[in-house]
Write a protein that holds these residues in place. Structure first.
Motif, short mmCIF file in Angstrom:
data_model
loop_
_atom_site.label_atom_id
_atom_site.label_comp_id
_atom_site.label_asym_id
_atom_site.label_seq_id
_atom_site.Cartn_x
_atom_site.Cartn_y
_atom_site.Cartn_z
N UNK A 25 -45.36 -2.99 82.09
CA UNK A 25 -45.31 -1.55 82.29
C UNK A 25 -43.86 -1.09 82.16
N UNK A 26 -43.65 -0.05 81.38
CA UNK A 26 -42.32 0.53 81.17
C UNK A 26 -42.33 1.91 81.79
N UNK A 27 -41.35 2.17 82.67
CA UNK A 27 -41.34 3.38 83.49
C UNK A 27 -40.45 4.47 82.94
N UNK A 28 -40.85 5.72 83.24
CA UNK A 28 -40.08 6.92 82.87
C UNK A 28 -39.93 7.06 81.36
N UNK A 29 -40.97 6.71 80.64
CA UNK A 29 -40.97 6.82 79.18
C UNK A 29 -41.44 8.22 78.81
N UNK A 30 -40.69 8.95 78.00
CA UNK A 30 -41.13 10.28 77.57
C UNK A 30 -42.39 10.19 76.70
N UNK A 31 -43.25 11.19 76.83
CA UNK A 31 -44.48 11.24 76.03
C UNK A 31 -44.15 11.20 74.54
N UNK A 32 -43.04 11.80 74.14
CA UNK A 32 -42.64 11.83 72.73
C UNK A 32 -42.37 10.41 72.20
N UNK A 33 -41.85 9.56 73.07
CA UNK A 33 -41.59 8.17 72.67
C UNK A 33 -42.91 7.46 72.42
N UNK A 34 -43.89 7.68 73.29
CA UNK A 34 -45.20 7.07 73.09
C UNK A 34 -45.83 7.57 71.79
N UNK A 35 -45.76 8.86 71.54
CA UNK A 35 -46.33 9.42 70.31
C UNK A 35 -45.67 8.81 69.08
N UNK A 36 -44.37 8.67 69.11
CA UNK A 36 -43.66 8.06 67.99
C UNK A 36 -44.06 6.59 67.83
N UNK A 37 -44.25 5.90 68.95
CA UNK A 37 -44.68 4.50 68.93
C UNK A 37 -46.04 4.38 68.23
N UNK A 38 -46.93 5.31 68.53
CA UNK A 38 -48.27 5.30 67.93
C UNK A 38 -48.22 5.42 66.41
N UNK A 39 -47.22 6.12 65.91
CA UNK A 39 -47.13 6.38 64.47
C UNK A 39 -46.10 5.51 63.76
N UNK A 40 -45.51 4.58 64.47
CA UNK A 40 -44.48 3.73 63.87
C UNK A 40 -45.07 2.81 62.81
N UNK A 41 -44.32 2.60 61.76
CA UNK A 41 -44.75 1.69 60.69
C UNK A 41 -44.84 0.26 61.21
N UNK A 42 -43.96 -0.11 62.13
CA UNK A 42 -43.96 -1.45 62.71
C UNK A 42 -43.80 -1.33 64.23
N UNK A 43 -44.85 -1.70 64.97
CA UNK A 43 -44.80 -1.63 66.43
C UNK A 43 -43.70 -2.53 66.98
N UNK A 44 -43.56 -3.72 66.41
CA UNK A 44 -42.53 -4.65 66.88
C UNK A 44 -41.13 -4.13 66.70
#
Length: 70
Positions: A25-44
């Motif tokens: 679990x990673x704390x205090x992550x902005x929602x925008x970071x999660x959204x960008x993660x979802x659309x990233x070409x490479x999750x790693x």
């Protein structure tokens, strides 16, 4: 490397399940970071560049389940 991600918008907690080491679990992550993660070409690559060593984290002791993964 990453098998699943989820996000608790109210708490700002990002859940990342790694194939070999379990869920963290990673704390205090902005929602925008999660959204960008979802659309990233490479999750790693996204994890290594924008999450790792940038947010406080802990192994998920309860193995909580989050919503749909990305």
């Amino acid at each position: 490397m990453i098998s699943r991600i989820g996000f608790d918008d109210d708490a700002g907690i990002l859940s990342i399940s790694f194939r070999d080491t379990g869920t963290y679990l990673y704390y205090d992550v902005p929602a925008e970071t999660f959204e960008a993660f979802c659309h990233a070409a490479s999750a790693g690559s996204f994890f290594n560049e924008l999450i790792k060593d940038r947010f406080r984290y802990a192994r998920d002791p309860e193995r909580r389940r989050f919503g749909p993964n990305a």
